[in-house]
Design an enzyme around this catalytic site. Structure first.
Site, PDB file in Angstrom:
ATOM      1  N   LYS A 112      -4.573 -13.569   4.078  1.00 40.76           N
ATOM      2  CA  LYS A 112      -3.167 -13.557   3.658  1.00 40.76           C
ATOM      3  C   LYS A 112      -2.284 -14.337   4.617  1.00 40.76           C
ATOM      4  O   LYS A 112      -1.313 -14.961   4.202  1.00 40.76           O
ATOM      5  CB  LYS A 112      -2.655 -12.121   3.535  1.00 40.76           C
ATOM      6  CG  LYS A 112      -3.191 -11.425   2.308  1.00 40.76           C
ATOM      7  CD  LYS A 112      -2.448 -10.142   2.062  1.00 40.76           C
ATOM      8  CE  LYS A 112      -3.008  -9.453   0.825  1.00 40.76           C
ATOM      9  NZ  LYS A 112      -2.431  -8.132   0.625  1.00 40.76           N
ATOM     10  N   LYS A 197     -11.620 -12.462  -6.484  1.00 41.41           N
ATOM     11  CA  LYS A 197     -11.327 -11.116  -6.965  1.00 41.41           C
ATOM     12  C   LYS A 197     -10.217 -11.140  -8.008  1.00 41.41           C
ATOM     13  O   LYS A 197      -9.314 -11.963  -7.929  1.00 41.41           O
ATOM     14  CB  LYS A 197     -10.875 -10.290  -5.751  1.00 41.41           C
ATOM     15  CG  LYS A 197     -10.751  -8.822  -5.970  1.00 41.41           C
ATOM     16  CD  LYS A 197     -10.224  -8.120  -4.722  1.00 41.41           C
ATOM     17  CE  LYS A 197      -8.707  -8.257  -4.599  1.00 41.41           C
ATOM     18  NZ  LYS A 197      -8.113  -7.333  -3.615  1.00 41.41           N
ATOM     19  N   LYS A 200      -3.831  -8.664  -8.200  1.00 46.68           N
ATOM     20  CA  LYS A 200      -2.679  -8.462  -9.061  1.00 46.68           C
ATOM     21  C   LYS A 200      -1.434  -9.233  -8.645  1.00 46.68           C
ATOM     22  O   LYS A 200      -0.407  -9.137  -9.299  1.00 46.68           O
ATOM     23  CB  LYS A 200      -2.362  -6.979  -9.148  1.00 46.68           C
ATOM     24  CG  LYS A 200      -1.896  -6.311  -7.859  1.00 46.68           C
ATOM     25  CD  LYS A 200      -1.484  -4.914  -8.189  1.00 46.68           C
ATOM     26  CE  LYS A 200      -1.813  -3.868  -7.163  1.00 46.68           C
ATOM     27  NZ  LYS A 200      -1.365  -4.143  -5.791  1.00 46.68           N
TER      28      LYS A 200
HETATM   29  P1  AMP Z   1      -4.355  -2.747  -4.371  1.00 46.15           P
HETATM   30  O1  AMP Z   1      -4.036  -3.399  -5.677  1.00 46.15           O
HETATM   31  O2  AMP Z   1      -4.753  -3.764  -3.361  1.00 46.15           O
HETATM   32  O3  AMP Z   1      -3.328  -1.789  -3.933  1.00 46.15           O
HETATM   33  O4  AMP Z   1      -5.661  -1.893  -4.653  1.00 46.15           O
HETATM   34  C1  AMP Z   1      -5.682  -0.565  -5.127  1.00 46.15           C
HETATM   35  C2  AMP Z   1      -7.119  -0.141  -5.319  1.00 46.15           C
HETATM   36  O5  AMP Z   1      -7.748  -0.941  -6.324  1.00 46.15           O
HETATM   37  C3  AMP Z   1      -7.977  -0.328  -4.059  1.00 46.15           C
HETATM   38  O6  AMP Z   1      -8.871   0.765  -3.970  1.00 46.15           O
HETATM   39  C4  AMP Z   1      -8.720  -1.602  -4.307  1.00 46.15           C
HETATM   40  O7  AMP Z   1      -9.959  -1.650  -3.635  1.00 46.15           O
HETATM   41  C5  AMP Z   1      -8.925  -1.532  -5.815  1.00 46.15           C
HETATM   42  N1  AMP Z   1      -9.046  -2.883  -6.389  1.00 46.15           N
HETATM   43  C6  AMP Z   1      -8.084  -3.844  -6.440  1.00 46.15           C
HETATM   44  N2  AMP Z   1      -8.531  -4.962  -7.047  1.00 46.15           N
HETATM   45  C7  AMP Z   1      -9.835  -4.719  -7.365  1.00 46.15           C
HETATM   46  C8  AMP Z   1     -10.867  -5.477  -8.011  1.00 46.15           C
HETATM   47  N3  AMP Z   1     -10.636  -6.715  -8.455  1.00 46.15           N
HETATM   48  N4  AMP Z   1     -12.069  -4.891  -8.175  1.00 46.15           N
HETATM   49  C9  AMP Z   1     -12.313  -3.627  -7.752  1.00 46.15           C
HETATM   50  N5  AMP Z   1     -11.387  -2.857  -7.144  1.00 46.15           N
HETATM   51  C10 AMP Z   1     -10.167  -3.387  -6.950  1.00 46.15           C
END
Ligand code: AMP
Ligand code: TRP
Length: 341
Positions: A112, A197, A200
């Site tokens: 990042k 990956k 979002k």
């Molecule tokens: P975040 O969007 O980074 O806050 O992620 C929230 C949760 O979703 C965390 O446990 C991440 O590991 C999981 N997560 C986010 N993107 C992915 C993805 N593409 N595949 C699997 N898990 C994800």
């Protein structure tokens, strides 16, 4: 009873990756089997350039979506991180245990930071210290298990290291947590770029399925997924990453196994069609509940208020113990309470 904690950042619209990698298990398993807390970790959304109004909107939306996935406030605690001051208070103590070197080694920070610099922006200090705050989120509740996607493994490992180090230096204070990952779809990949990956942060993305995408949008995105050259349907993450991603998504949505599913399909087209329908079916109830919750914002607010109150009561004794262990003088008010009690 096992204590479970996990969280989601309000930095963008939630995706199928968030759901399959993490949220699905929170509702289906964790809230029933453990004493579980789920948190909209809004302080973490301030580590990169952000728009205050957008963070507020996404925090409300993430909270509604957590409930829409089936989290039941009677079974678990749902709240917003910034409503519980103990996270930030503990984070500072952990900064006094963590080292500059171990922060700079964090993969997500390195990626990042490069991205921010490429955009011509500056890197916020909070982006570097973010994993310490995450460790505080986890340790403050005496968490045993942290159900997350595979990208968070290194951060949970750091939380473990800090807990062990603090306990060794200052006396036993923290439970040492461990990460748990789903058996399939622990890293859902971008449908247009199976090497990265499904994240979002971007607002529009043909390779990203958002939890609130209309069924036809979901179908279009899945049917247009990039697949690998070759014709037979085989499950091989290294050699056929696009195909493996679809098989994992299908398996995670239907409770199947990607290797077994690969034997069922003779063409990419049939696999894509079934995967699209499986995703639509998984998202349907979430979207319906989300719509109902949006019509009742007072309910969501009440859940968050109660959740924060419960969370505070759980967090406070851990922070008090950590303050004392590390050498801070108890405040006069606390001494009075202790003397009276
Ligand atoms: P975040 O969007 O980074 O806050 O992620 C929230 C949760 O979703 C965390 O446990 C991440 O590991 C999981 N997560 C986010 N993107 C992915 C993805 N593409 N595949 C699997 N898990 C994800
Ligand atoms: N860092 C996590 C992510 O990007 C979100 C998060 C913050 C988290 N604090 C947490 C996850 C504590 C689990 C436990 O996905």
């Amino acid at each position: 009873m096992t204590r479970v904690f996990s969280g989601v950042k309000p930095t963008g619209n939630l995706t199928l990756g968030n759901y399959l990698g993490a949220m699905q298990r929170w509702a289906a398993v964790d809230q029933h089997q453990a004493d579980a807390l789920f948190c909209v970790v809004d302080l973490h959304a301030l580590t990169v350039e952000h728009d205050p109004a957008r963070v507020r909107r996404l925090s409300r939306q993430a909270a509604s979506l957590l409930l829409a996935t089936g989290l039941d406030p009677e079974l678990c605690t749902v709240f917003v991180q910034s409503h519980v001051d103990e996270h930030a208070r503990l984070s500072y103590l952990l900064e006094c245990v963590a080292t500059d070197g171990e922060m700079r080694r964090m993969i997500q920070y390195r990626e990042k930071a490069v991205r921010e610099r490429e955009r011509g922006g500056s890197v916020r200090l909070s982006l570097l210290t973010y994993p310490v705050l995450m460790a505080a989120d986890i340790l403050v509740y005496g968490t045993d298990e942290v159900p997350v996607g595979d990208d968070q493994a290194q951060h949970v490992e750091l939380a473990r290291d800090l807990a062990v180090r603090f306990n060794r230096r200052y006396g036993y204070t923290f439970v040492v947590p461990r990460a748990t990952h789903p058996t399939v779809a622990t890293r859902v990949m971008n449908l247009q770029d199976p090497a990265s990956k499904m994240g979002k942060s971007e607002d529009v993305g043909p390779g990203i399925v958002y939890l609130l995408d209309e069924p036809d949008v979901v179908r279009k995105k899945v049917l247009r997924a990039v697949t690998d050259s070759g014709r037979e349907v085989v499950y091989d993450r290294e050699a056929r990453p696009g195909l493996a991603n679809l098989l994992e998504i299908l398996a995670a949505c239907t409770g199947g196994n990607p290797s077994e599913l690969s034997g069922v399909y003779e063409s990419y087209g049939a696999l894509k069609k079934d995967t699209a329908e499986a995703v639509v079916e998984v998202l349907r109830p979430v979207q319906e509940r989300h719509k109902a919750l949006c019509a009742d914002p007072g309910y969501v607010e009440e859940v968050l208020r109660d959740g924060a109150e419960r969370a505070r009561a759980m967090a406070r004794p851990t922070v008090d113990a950590a303050y004392q262990a590390i050498g801070l003088l108890a405040a006069a008010a606390d001494i009075e309470v202790t003397a009276q009690g």
